[in-house]
Design an enzyme around this catalytic site. Structure first.
Site, PDB file in Angstrom:
ATOM      1  N   ASP A  67       0.835  -1.207   0.000  1.00 16.67           N
ATOM      2  CA  ASP A  67       0.000   0.000   0.000  1.00 16.67           C
ATOM      3  C   ASP A  67       0.868   1.255   0.000  1.00 16.67           C
ATOM      4  OD1 ASP A  67       0.921  -0.260   2.580  1.00 16.67           O
ATOM      5  OD2 ASP A  67      -1.038  -0.523   3.503  1.00 16.67           O
ATOM      6  N   ASN A 136      -8.309  -2.313  13.609  1.00 11.79           N
ATOM      7  CA  ASN A 136      -9.703  -2.483  13.162  1.00 11.79           C
ATOM      8  C   ASN A 136      -9.843  -3.656  12.178  1.00 11.79           C
ATOM      9  OD1 ASN A 136      -8.461  -1.502  10.914  1.00 11.79           O
ATOM     10  ND2 ASN A 136      -9.837   0.240  10.599  1.00 11.79           N
ATOM     11  N   HIS A 138      -7.979  -4.120   9.435  1.00 11.08           N
ATOM     12  CA  HIS A 138      -7.646  -3.848   8.035  1.00 11.08           C
ATOM     13  C   HIS A 138      -6.405  -4.613   7.584  1.00 11.08           C
ATOM     14  CE1 HIS A 138      -5.065   0.030   8.892  1.00 11.08           C
ATOM     15  NE2 HIS A 138      -4.309  -1.037   8.882  1.00 11.08           N
ATOM     16  N   GLU A 143     -10.028  -1.076   4.603  1.00 12.54           N
ATOM     17  CA  GLU A 143     -10.695  -0.791   5.868  1.00 12.54           C
ATOM     18  C   GLU A 143     -11.967  -1.642   5.987  1.00 12.54           C
ATOM     19  OE1 GLU A 143      -9.015   0.803   7.864  1.00 12.54           O
ATOM     20  OE2 GLU A 143      -8.270   2.720   7.155  1.00 12.54           O
TER      21      GLU A 143
END
Ligand code: GLP
Length: 241
Positions: A67, A136, A138, A143
């Site tokens: 990423d 979270n 991800h 996400e």
């Protein structure tokens, strides 16, 4: 899923590097998906040591960064490209033309994402995808709510991720990023997920043992046929026996 437990992050990093080393020796042209963040640093340190002291050869290895953050100047030290270069790539003998990064400076970002997918295909696909996990759930910057069949694309960062990243970026936290999609990640022939520390314990338990749901992107890894998970004791502390 194969889940391996380690005493601490140093042991975990060494084990991850050992596995990568074995795969590189078996296939010197290994195509590896690389991650940033704190999680892989002990692994990268060990890979650099193996290169220097044991002659582990990266001259034909191909890498793809998972990423990248949007909106940072090209040589900002916190771009994924800079982080990977500093922590790992500049210390190895990999060839520049074999190192792939998401091009956040492109005037046509969607096109740059399509190009990245094409480059991965042309390299023969990813042999080993390294992964960390966000608090979270991800993967990369996929996400919660990211479609399981998503491809490389531009995404908005969640509030939780921005809060997490503010420890590095201060008030200049990126709002958007580019990331390989969950569909892209799942096509890797082998996956190695790393997590350490108590902050990851709850999400690791959800991802590995909870329902497979787009609300927890990493839960899709339960469907991967060759996924190894390496955890330190703290990250594994919420996994029921
Ligand atoms: C960032 C990265 C993720 C990484 C996560 C965890 O959001 N885009 O790929 O997994 O952070 O980072 P850390 O390893 O620092 O906990």
């Amino acid at each position: 899923m194969e889940v391996l437990l380690f005493e601490n992050r140093e042991e975990l990093g060494k084990a991850a590097a050992k596995l990568i080393g074995q795969l590189v020796r078996k296939n010197p042209k290994l195509v590896i998906g690389l991650i940033t963040g704190e999680t892989p640093l002990t692994c990268y340190r060990e890979l650099v040591r193996m290169h220097r002291e044991e002659g582990l050869d990266f001259s034909q290895v191909v890498t793809f960064a998972l990423d990248e953050y949007l909106g940072l100047p090209p040589f900002h030290p916190l771009t994924c490209r800079s982080q990977l270069t500093e922590a790992l790539l500049k210390h190895l003998n990999a060839k520049q033309e074999n190192l792939h990064f998401l091009d956040c400076g492109s005037p046509d970002l969607d096109r740059a994402c399509e190009d990245y997918e094409r480059e991965i295909r042309e390299a023969g696909g990813i042999d080993l995808q390294l992964l960390g996990i966000g608090t979270n759930g991800h993967l990369g910057l996929n996400e919660p709510g990211s479609p399981f069949d998503s491809r490389t694309r531009v995404v908005e960062l969640s509030e939780e991720t921005k809060r997490y990243l503010s420890r590095y970026f201060g008030s200049q936290v990126p709002q958007r990023g580019m990331t390989m999609g969950l569909g892209t990640i799942m096509e890797a022939r082998r996956i190695l997920l790393l997590a350490h520390g108590s902050a990851k314990a709850e999400i690791v338990a959800k991802a590995l043992k909870g329902p497979i749901t787009e609300r927890v992107p990493a839960s899709i890894l339960q469907r991967h046929p060759a996924c190894t998970v390496m955890l330190d004791k703290e990250a594994a502390s919420r996994l029921s026996p």
